[in-house]
Motif scaffolding. Structure first.
Motif, short mmCIF file in Angstrom:
data_model
loop_
_atom_site.label_atom_id
_atom_site.label_comp_id
_atom_site.label_asym_id
_atom_site.label_seq_id
_atom_site.Cartn_x
_atom_site.Cartn_y
_atom_site.Cartn_z
N GLU A 93 123.84 51.24 72.43
CA GLU A 93 122.83 50.22 72.70
C GLU A 93 123.54 49.13 73.48
O GLU A 93 124.73 48.92 73.34
N GLU A 94 122.80 48.44 74.29
CA GLU A 94 123.43 47.37 75.06
C GLU A 94 123.78 46.22 74.12
O GLU A 94 122.93 45.75 73.36
N PRO A 95 125.02 45.78 74.14
CA PRO A 95 125.42 44.67 73.27
C PRO A 95 124.61 43.41 73.59
O PRO A 95 124.20 43.21 74.74
N PRO A 96 124.36 42.56 72.60
CA PRO A 96 123.56 41.35 72.84
C PRO A 96 124.09 40.48 73.98
O PRO A 96 123.31 39.89 74.71
N VAL A 97 125.39 40.42 74.14
CA VAL A 97 125.95 39.61 75.22
C VAL A 97 125.53 40.17 76.58
O VAL A 97 125.17 39.43 77.49
N GLN A 98 125.54 41.50 76.70
CA GLN A 98 125.13 42.13 77.95
C GLN A 98 123.67 41.83 78.25
O GLN A 98 123.29 41.62 79.40
N GLU A 99 122.83 41.83 77.20
CA GLU A 99 121.42 41.51 77.40
C GLU A 99 121.28 40.11 77.98
O GLU A 99 120.49 39.87 78.89
N GLU A 100 122.04 39.16 77.44
CA GLU A 100 121.98 37.79 77.93
C GLU A 100 122.42 37.70 79.39
O GLU A 100 121.84 36.96 80.18
N LEU A 101 123.44 38.45 79.74
CA LEU A 101 123.95 38.40 81.11
C LEU A 101 122.98 38.99 82.12
O LEU A 101 122.97 38.60 83.27
N HIS A 102 122.16 39.94 81.69
CA HIS A 102 121.23 40.60 82.61
C HIS A 102 119.87 39.91 82.72
O HIS A 102 119.07 40.28 83.55
N ARG A 103 119.62 38.94 81.87
CA ARG A 103 118.34 38.22 81.95
C ARG A 103 118.30 37.37 83.20
O ARG A 103 119.31 36.83 83.64
#
Length: 109
Positions: A93-103
């Motif tokens: 699963e995409e780590p939460p930090v990665q989600e933040e970076l892709h927003r």
């Protein structure tokens, strides 16, 4: 040190006389390509004598999935539900930090 492509190591050791010890292999790599990733990977070989290049390649630490980001590797290492499955084969699963970076950044008014 892990490598993802062993072709460079195979080319580097093509002119080395076998059987050879780990020390001879590392010295040859240092002479051919000092400071390279291949040299560092060969320095991680287990101690012993190697009869041919194939034995060396089987013993070189390799990266099982070079496309993973460091964040994915950390996440897969710590968040898994299948303890007997290799790390690089676990669902990712995409780590939460990665989600933040892709927003997309919010626009200010």
């Amino acid at each position: 040190m892990r490598v993802s492509d062993t072709r460079r190591i195979e080319e580097m050791l093509g002119d080395l006389a076998f059987p050879a010890s780990k020390q001879q292999i590392v010295a040859h790599a240092r002479y051919r390509q000092p400071g390279s990733a291949a040299e560092r990977a060969l320095a991680a070989l287990p101690l012993g004598d190697y009869d041919n290049v194939e034995q060396v390649l089987r013993s070189v630490p390799t990266e099982p999935d070079p496309g993973r980001s460091p964040a994915e590797r950390d996440y897969q290492r710590t968040h898994h539900r299948k303890p007997q499955l290799a790390e690089h084969m676990r669902d990712s699963e995409e780590p939460p930090v990665q989600e933040e970076l892709h927003r997309e950044p919010r626009r200010r008014r």
